[in-house]
Design an enzyme around this catalytic site. Structure first.
Site, PDB file in Angstrom:
ATOM      1  N   ASN A  44       0.842  -1.198   0.000  1.00  0.00           N
ATOM      2  CA  ASN A  44       0.000   0.000   0.000  1.00  0.00           C
ATOM      3  C   ASN A  44       0.878   1.249   0.000  1.00  0.00           C
ATOM      4  OD1 ASN A  44      -2.314   1.558   0.132  1.00  0.00           O
ATOM      5  ND2 ASN A  44      -3.139   0.518   1.957  1.00  0.00           N
ATOM      6  N   PHE A  45       0.245   2.404  -0.149  1.00  0.00           N
ATOM      7  CA  PHE A  45       0.903   3.705  -0.023  1.00  0.00           C
ATOM      8  C   PHE A  45       2.046   3.929  -1.013  1.00  0.00           C
ATOM      9  CE2 PHE A  45      -1.772   4.641   3.407  1.00  0.00           C
ATOM     10  CZ  PHE A  45      -1.769   3.607   4.320  1.00  0.00           C
ATOM     11  N   LEU A  46       1.920   3.349  -2.216  1.00  0.00           N
ATOM     12  CA  LEU A  46       2.918   3.651  -3.258  1.00  0.00           C
ATOM     13  C   LEU A  46       2.715   5.097  -3.679  1.00  0.00           C
ATOM     14  CD1 LEU A  46       5.035   3.170  -5.433  1.00  0.00           C
ATOM     15  CD2 LEU A  46       3.248   2.098  -6.840  1.00  0.00           C
ATOM     16  N   SER A  61       7.005   9.728 -13.885  1.00  0.00           N
ATOM     17  CA  SER A  61       7.534   9.176 -15.152  1.00  0.00           C
ATOM     18  C   SER A  61       9.066   9.202 -15.181  1.00  0.00           C
ATOM     19  CB  SER A  61       6.933   9.920 -16.360  1.00  0.00           C
ATOM     20  OG  SER A  61       7.403  11.253 -16.382  1.00  0.00           O
ATOM     21  N   LYS A  62       9.694   9.074 -14.008  1.00  0.00           N
ATOM     22  CA  LYS A  62      11.142   8.812 -13.965  1.00  0.00           C
ATOM     23  C   LYS A  62      11.379   7.327 -13.724  1.00  0.00           C
ATOM     24  CE  LYS A  62      13.100  13.218 -12.379  1.00  0.00           C
ATOM     25  NZ  LYS A  62      13.981  13.395 -13.544  1.00  0.00           N
ATOM     26  N   ARG A  63      10.311   6.517 -13.896  1.00  0.00           N
ATOM     27  CA  ARG A  63      10.395   5.063 -13.718  1.00  0.00           C
ATOM     28  C   ARG A  63      10.818   4.686 -12.291  1.00  0.00           C
ATOM     29  NH1 ARG A  63       7.487   2.768 -16.843  1.00  0.00           N
ATOM     30  NH2 ARG A  63       8.668   0.824 -16.854  1.00  0.00           N
ATOM     31  N   THR A  95      -4.553  -3.011  -4.001  1.00  0.00           N
ATOM     32  CA  THR A  95      -5.659  -2.447  -4.790  1.00  0.00           C
ATOM     33  C   THR A  95      -5.106  -1.303  -5.647  1.00  0.00           C
ATOM     34  OG1 THR A  95      -6.197  -0.845  -3.074  1.00  0.00           O
ATOM     35  CG2 THR A  95      -7.412  -2.939  -3.031  1.00  0.00           C
ATOM     36  N   LEU A 150      -6.780  -0.642   3.410  1.00  0.00           N
ATOM     37  CA  LEU A 150      -6.853   0.752   3.876  1.00  0.00           C
ATOM     38  C   LEU A 150      -6.457   1.706   2.755  1.00  0.00           C
ATOM     39  CD1 LEU A 150      -5.188   0.047   7.303  1.00  0.00           C
ATOM     40  CD2 LEU A 150      -7.639   0.277   6.791  1.00  0.00           C
TER      41      LEU A 150
HETATM   42  C1  LIG Z   1     -12.979  11.865  -1.647  1.00  0.00           C
HETATM   43  O1  LIG Z   1     -11.585  11.945  -1.715  1.00  0.00           O
HETATM   44  C2  LIG Z   1     -10.929  11.092  -2.571  1.00  0.00           C
HETATM   45  C3  LIG Z   1      -9.537  11.190  -2.583  1.00  0.00           C
HETATM   46  C4  LIG Z   1      -8.823  10.339  -3.428  1.00  0.00           C
HETATM   47  C5  LIG Z   1      -9.459   9.395  -4.240  1.00  0.00           C
HETATM   48  C6  LIG Z   1     -10.850   9.306  -4.194  1.00  0.00           C
HETATM   49  C7  LIG Z   1     -11.580   8.302  -5.045  1.00  0.00           C
HETATM   50  C8  LIG Z   1     -11.095   6.913  -4.692  1.00  0.00           C
HETATM   51  N1  LIG Z   1     -10.122   6.409  -5.298  1.00  0.00           N
HETATM   52  N2  LIG Z   1     -11.750   6.256  -3.660  1.00  0.00           N
HETATM   53  C9  LIG Z   1     -11.385   4.988  -3.292  1.00  0.00           C
HETATM   54  O2  LIG Z   1     -10.434   4.391  -3.754  1.00  0.00           O
HETATM   55  C10 LIG Z   1     -12.254   4.348  -2.274  1.00  0.00           C
HETATM   56  C11 LIG Z   1     -13.629   4.511  -2.315  1.00  0.00           C
HETATM   57  C12 LIG Z   1     -14.411   3.834  -1.365  1.00  0.00           C
HETATM   58  C13 LIG Z   1     -13.796   3.004  -0.422  1.00  0.00           C
HETATM   59  N3  LIG Z   1     -12.443   2.853  -0.384  1.00  0.00           N
HETATM   60  C14 LIG Z   1     -11.690   3.511  -1.282  1.00  0.00           C
HETATM   61  O3  LIG Z   1     -10.331   3.364  -1.259  1.00  0.00           O
HETATM   62  C15 LIG Z   1      -9.770   2.947  -0.018  1.00  0.00           C
HETATM   63  C16 LIG Z   1      -9.159   1.571  -0.231  1.00  0.00           C
HETATM   64  C17 LIG Z   1      -7.959   1.669  -1.159  1.00  0.00           C
HETATM   65  N4  LIG Z   1      -6.983   2.641  -0.658  1.00  0.00           N
HETATM   66  C18 LIG Z   1      -7.568   3.992  -0.535  1.00  0.00           C
HETATM   67  C19 LIG Z   1      -8.746   3.977   0.418  1.00  0.00           C
HETATM   68  C20 LIG Z   1     -11.598  10.138  -3.352  1.00  0.00           C
END
Ligand SMILES: COc1cccc(CC(=N)NC(=O)c2cccnc2OC2CCNCC2)c1
Length: 388
Positions: free
Chosen positions: A136-138, A146-148, A172, A388
């Site tokens: 997680n947290f990449l 885009s510096k690979r 995810t 998370l």
């Molecule tokens: C509302 O603020 C946001 C800020 C950044 C991204 C997104 C959209 C989004 N990408 N949402 C999710 O991935 C998401 C929507 C519902 C439940 N869990 C989620 O992601 C979780 C699990 C994966 N890691 C991030 C948190 C919304």
């Protein structure tokens, strides 16, 4: 009788859709001594740093990097704003490896410019419990995209996971990569509709006024379920039994023991909230619900800077209807001043989403397993794993 050739299935494939690779690990483990012992090479100006998340200073650097450079929504209006307390919780579960908290910094300035993490987790896939890394947290600084860097960071976390003789991972992404085990739709339930509309998270419905919208999402002041209360430390054994039994029905789910439940599900202020239903008659614990706190920075608003969001975590219903249990979760989230309650369509969530006035989000969350083959892509309701 002329057969329609397009429906022709070669004899060796008849009977089952795919008889080639069996379900399970793809590459066999190799002896840890054969794993590359030294870190992968980074481009010249950068160096690896193992991040000691216990250190206030390092945790602050990680927090700032993510706050300014981590995942944004598709319209770049919001950015996840994980708190320092949340990061310490997420990265130090039972059995965690400090060496899996990996940073990249500029050799000259020592500035942290990239990050990636793994934590160990026992994940059950059908009947097999597999020790995996949850990656997680990449995050790569916006100015170094885009510096690979990302591919070499993924290789490095994989190498460090292999060094601990762990050969599978779960992660995810909002983007489609080879090959999702399932794809989830996310849903949002407004708790503070006026703020959500002011900041552009939601739009006023057609033929809807603001006052009508506020009324639509109004919730009672009190929860409805008799015996509904916060989880406490003495509840860990009963909650573990309840959750283990409930998660059995899903194809992929965490294999939580009491130490995991104590870490992941005991309430922690501004990090994770968990409630249960203790039957007033029998004192049996019959139901459970939980959500984690993940605010987002609001990138383009003069009036608000933070969106306070709750994310549905693990919920178990055995006596209280899930609909009523989750409505009580919404009620407590509203009382704790959350603006929105988010959920994925995993487990049995789709049975309450529409009825509790969740609206579909504008994106998908794809789940992946590394080095583990599933014969068929899963329905999101077959997934019992929330990352998370
Ligand atoms: C509302 O603020 C946001 C800020 C950044 C991204 C997104 C959209 C989004 N990408 N949402 C999710 O991935 C998401 C929507 C519902 C439940 N869990 C989620 O992601 C979780 C699990 C994966 N890691 C991030 C948190 C919304």
């Amino acid at each position: 009788v002329a057969t329609n050739l397009s429906s022709y299935v070669p004899i060796h494939l008849q009977g089952s859709r795919d008889t080639s690779l069996p379900e399970g690990p793809i590459e066999p483990p190799t002896p840890v001594s054969e794993v590359k012992q030294e870190p992968y090479n980074l481009p010249a100006p950068y160096e690896w740093i193992t991040c000691d998340i216990d250190s206030e200073e390092v945790c602050s650097e990680v927090y700032s990097l993510l706050t300014n450079n981590y995942v944004e929504d598709d319209e770049n209006m919001f950015r996840f704003n994980y708190s320092k307390e949340f990061l310490r919780w997420a990265l130090r579960p039972p059995g965690y490896y400090r060496s899996w908290h990996i940073g990249v910094r500029v050799k000259s300035s020592k500035k942290l410019v990239a990050f990636i993490t793994g934590v160990p987790a026992r994940i059950r896939v059908r009947d097999a419990v597999v020790l995996m890394a949850e990656v997680n947290f990449l995050c790569v600084h916006k100015k170094l995209r885009s510096k690979r860097l990302a591919p070499v960071m993924i290789k490095e976390v994989t190498r460090r996971v292999h060094l601990e003789n762990i050969w599978q991972a779960a992660y995810t992404a909002g983007v489609v990569l080879p090959t999702p085990i399932t794809t989830c739709q996310y849903w949002h339930r407004s708790l503070n509709p006026k703020k959500l509309i002011d900041v552009g998270f939601s739009r006023l419905g057609a033929r809807m006024t603001m006052s009508r919208t506020i009324k639509l999402y109004k919730l009672p002041d009190q929860t409805a379920t008799p015996g509904f209360r916060k989880m406490e430390p003495h509840d860990v054994p009963a909650v573990t039994r309840l959750l283990r039994n409930y998660l059995k029905q899903f194809v992929v789910a965490p294999d939580f023991d009491e130490d995991d439940v104590e870490h992941w599900l005991l309430p922690k202020e501004d990090v994770v909230d968990s409630y249960l239903v203790e039957s007033p008659e029998t004192h049996e614990i019959t139901d459970f619900c939980s959500f984690y706190t993940l605010p987002s920075s609001i990138l383009g608003s003069q009036t608000h800077s933070i969106l306070k969001a709750a994310y549905s975590y693990y919920n178990v219903s055995t006596k209280t209807p899930l609909l009523q249990l989750m409505n009580d979760a919404l009620i407590v989230a509203k009382k704790k001043d959350f603006d929105v309650f988010n959920a994925l369509d995993v487990m049995h969530n789709e049975t309450f989403l529409k009825e509790l006035k969740f609206g579909p989000g504008d994106g998908k969350l794809h789940y992946y397993l590394y080095n583990y083959r599933l014969k068929h892509v899963l329905r999101s309701s077959e997934l019992g794993l929330v990352l998370l």
